[in-house]
Design a protein around this motif. Structure first.
Motif, PDB file in Angstrom:
ATOM      1  N   ARG A  53       0.852  -1.187   0.000  1.00  0.00           N
ATOM      2  CA  ARG A  53       0.000   0.000   0.000  1.00  0.00           C
ATOM      3  C   ARG A  53       0.893   1.243   0.000  1.00  0.00           C
ATOM      4  O   ARG A  53       1.998   1.226   0.534  1.00  0.00           O
ATOM      5  CB  ARG A  53      -0.915   0.001   1.223  1.00  0.00           C
ATOM      6  CG  ARG A  53      -1.867  -1.200   1.235  1.00  0.00           C
ATOM      7  CD  ARG A  53      -2.830  -1.131   2.383  1.00  0.00           C
ATOM      8  NE  ARG A  53      -3.793  -0.060   2.219  1.00  0.00           N
ATOM      9  CZ  ARG A  53      -4.889  -0.113   1.446  1.00  0.00           C
ATOM     10  NH1 ARG A  53      -5.154  -1.202   0.767  1.00  0.00           N
ATOM     11  NH2 ARG A  53      -5.704   0.921   1.361  1.00  0.00           N
ATOM     12  N   TYR A  54       0.403   2.312  -0.600  1.00  0.00           N
ATOM     13  CA  TYR A  54       1.146   3.577  -0.672  1.00  0.00           C
ATOM     14  C   TYR A  54       0.268   4.714  -0.215  1.00  0.00           C
ATOM     15  O   TYR A  54      -0.935   4.746  -0.497  1.00  0.00           O
ATOM     16  CB  TYR A  54       1.547   3.894  -2.122  1.00  0.00           C
ATOM     17  CG  TYR A  54       2.782   3.219  -2.608  1.00  0.00           C
ATOM     18  CD1 TYR A  54       3.991   3.903  -2.664  1.00  0.00           C
ATOM     19  CD2 TYR A  54       2.755   1.908  -3.048  1.00  0.00           C
ATOM     20  CE1 TYR A  54       5.142   3.305  -3.143  1.00  0.00           C
ATOM     21  CE2 TYR A  54       3.901   1.290  -3.532  1.00  0.00           C
ATOM     22  CZ  TYR A  54       5.087   1.992  -3.581  1.00  0.00           C
ATOM     23  OH  TYR A  54       6.221   1.387  -4.048  1.00  0.00           O
ATOM     24  N   ARG A  55       0.871   5.683   0.440  1.00  0.00           N
ATOM     25  CA  ARG A  55       0.207   6.956   0.672  1.00  0.00           C
ATOM     26  C   ARG A  55       0.313   7.753  -0.623  1.00  0.00           C
ATOM     27  O   ARG A  55       1.212   7.536  -1.425  1.00  0.00           O
ATOM     28  CB  ARG A  55       0.861   7.709   1.825  1.00  0.00           C
ATOM     29  CG  ARG A  55       0.627   6.974   3.129  1.00  0.00           C
ATOM     30  CD  ARG A  55       0.734   7.871   4.280  1.00  0.00           C
ATOM     31  NE  ARG A  55       0.326   7.137   5.482  1.00  0.00           N
ATOM     32  CZ  ARG A  55       0.179   7.701   6.646  1.00  0.00           C
ATOM     33  NH1 ARG A  55       0.399   8.987   6.790  1.00  0.00           N
ATOM     34  NH2 ARG A  55      -0.191   6.995   7.680  1.00  0.00           N
ATOM     35  N   VAL A  87      -8.164   4.447   1.309  1.00  0.00           N
ATOM     36  CA  VAL A  87      -8.505   4.512   2.726  1.00  0.00           C
ATOM     37  C   VAL A  87      -8.063   5.862   3.249  1.00  0.00           C
ATOM     38  O   VAL A  87      -6.914   6.264   3.057  1.00  0.00           O
ATOM     39  CB  VAL A  87      -7.810   3.376   3.519  1.00  0.00           C
ATOM     40  CG1 VAL A  87      -8.121   3.493   4.998  1.00  0.00           C
ATOM     41  CG2 VAL A  87      -8.219   2.018   2.981  1.00  0.00           C
ATOM     42  N   VAL A  88      -8.997   6.572   3.897  1.00  0.00           N
ATOM     43  CA  VAL A  88      -8.700   7.872   4.492  1.00  0.00           C
ATOM     44  C   VAL A  88      -8.641   7.686   5.998  1.00  0.00           C
ATOM     45  O   VAL A  88      -9.590   7.192   6.608  1.00  0.00           O
ATOM     46  CB  VAL A  88      -9.778   8.926   4.131  1.00  0.00           C
ATOM     47  CG1 VAL A  88      -9.456  10.265   4.762  1.00  0.00           C
ATOM     48  CG2 VAL A  88      -9.904   9.051   2.622  1.00  0.00           C
ATOM     49  N   VAL A  96      -4.108   9.565   3.341  1.00  0.00           N
ATOM     50  CA  VAL A  96      -4.820   8.741   2.367  1.00  0.00           C
ATOM     51  C   VAL A  96      -3.868   7.668   1.880  1.00  0.00           C
ATOM     52  O   VAL A  96      -2.717   7.941   1.542  1.00  0.00           O
ATOM     53  CB  VAL A  96      -5.326   9.594   1.179  1.00  0.00           C
ATOM     54  CG1 VAL A  96      -6.039   8.729   0.155  1.00  0.00           C
ATOM     55  CG2 VAL A  96      -6.235  10.700   1.673  1.00  0.00           C
ATOM     56  N   GLU A  97      -4.373   6.443   1.858  1.00  0.00           N
ATOM     57  CA  GLU A  97      -3.551   5.312   1.455  1.00  0.00           C
ATOM     58  C   GLU A  97      -4.279   4.535   0.360  1.00  0.00           C
ATOM     59  O   GLU A  97      -5.502   4.404   0.390  1.00  0.00           O
ATOM     60  CB  GLU A  97      -3.340   4.410   2.680  1.00  0.00           C
ATOM     61  CG  GLU A  97      -2.137   3.532   2.621  1.00  0.00           C
ATOM     62  CD  GLU A  97      -1.955   2.799   3.939  1.00  0.00           C
ATOM     63  OE1 GLU A  97      -0.983   3.106   4.640  1.00  0.00           O
ATOM     64  OE2 GLU A  97      -2.794   1.933   4.262  1.00  0.00           O
ATOM     65  N   TYR A  98      -3.509   4.026  -0.610  1.00  0.00           N
ATOM     66  CA  TYR A  98      -4.063   3.278  -1.731  1.00  0.00           C
ATOM     67  C   TYR A  98      -3.469   1.880  -1.759  1.00  0.00           C
ATOM     68  O   TYR A  98      -2.297   1.685  -1.438  1.00  0.00           O
ATOM     69  CB  TYR A  98      -3.748   3.982  -3.055  1.00  0.00           C
ATOM     70  CG  TYR A  98      -4.451   5.300  -3.193  1.00  0.00           C
ATOM     71  CD1 TYR A  98      -5.709   5.371  -3.766  1.00  0.00           C
ATOM     72  CD2 TYR A  98      -3.867   6.466  -2.726  1.00  0.00           C
ATOM     73  CE1 TYR A  98      -6.369   6.585  -3.878  1.00  0.00           C
ATOM     74  CE2 TYR A  98      -4.512   7.680  -2.836  1.00  0.00           C
ATOM     75  CZ  TYR A  98      -5.763   7.730  -3.411  1.00  0.00           C
ATOM     76  OH  TYR A  98      -6.415   8.925  -3.514  1.00  0.00           O
ATOM     77  N   GLY A  99      -4.279   0.932  -2.181  1.00  0.00           N
ATOM     78  CA  GLY A  99      -3.826  -0.438  -2.336  1.00  0.00           C
ATOM     79  C   GLY A  99      -4.711  -1.160  -3.336  1.00  0.00           C
ATOM     80  O   GLY A  99      -5.767  -0.660  -3.728  1.00  0.00           O
ATOM     81  N   LEU A 100      -4.269  -2.324  -3.734  1.00  0.00           N
ATOM     82  CA  LEU A 100      -5.083  -3.129  -4.639  1.00  0.00           C
ATOM     83  C   LEU A 100      -6.220  -3.787  -3.864  1.00  0.00           C
ATOM     84  O   LEU A 100      -6.048  -4.191  -2.718  1.00  0.00           O
ATOM     85  CB  LEU A 100      -4.242  -4.215  -5.301  1.00  0.00           C
ATOM     86  CG  LEU A 100      -3.192  -3.761  -6.305  1.00  0.00           C
ATOM     87  CD1 LEU A 100      -2.460  -4.970  -6.880  1.00  0.00           C
ATOM     88  CD2 LEU A 100      -3.804  -2.934  -7.425  1.00  0.00           C
TER      89      LEU A 100
END
Length: 144
Positions: A53-55, A87-88, A96-100
């Protein structure tokens, strides 16, 4: 094709009308997916998110040349397709983080197969292009 011939790739086994109607092509789930992952940034974003996951800002810094606007558009499109989740965290300022998503993770095997093919044939396509260019040049010279 016979039932005993099972090595036929599904893309070759599909019966397509001739000519292929434009509306059918535009509604095709394969065409839609190829347009999405074939854009300039989506495949790279998916590849990065495959590892972890990445911000947002970390992801932005990890992709040289992408603008904030384009990264936002790419992430939103991948979210809309259900491939990426956002995800916030309730912090100040919000993190804020993003992932598959699980659906996005299922795309990794076929994408890996496509990437492996591209690496295995990295020299073949430029060589074919060069051969075609040489043939066109020779053909044009013969017409003079």
């Amino acid at each position: 094709m016979s039932d005993t011939h099972t090595d036929v790739p599904s893309i070759a086994a599909a019966a397509l009308p001739t000519p292929v109607p434009r509306a059918e092509h535009e509604l095709c789930p394969v065409s839609g997916l190829m347009s999405r992952i074939g854009d300039r940034w989506s495949l790279l974003v998916i590849a990065l998110l495959a590892a972890r996951r990445y911000r947002y800002n970390e992801l932005h810094r990890s992709i040289e040349g992408i603008s904030q606007r384009m990264l936002t558009r790419t992430l939103r499109a991948l979210e809309d397709d259900g491939l990426v989740d956002r995800v916030v965290y309730p912090t100040v300022p919000p993190a804020v983080e993003y992932g598959l998503t699980p659906l996005g993770e299922t795309l990794l095997v076929p994408l890996s197969a496509l990437a492996d093919w591209a690496v295995d044939h990295a020299g073949d396509i430029p060589a074919a292009r060069s051969d075609r260019t040489d043939a066109r040049t020779a053909g044009a010279a013969g017409k003079e």
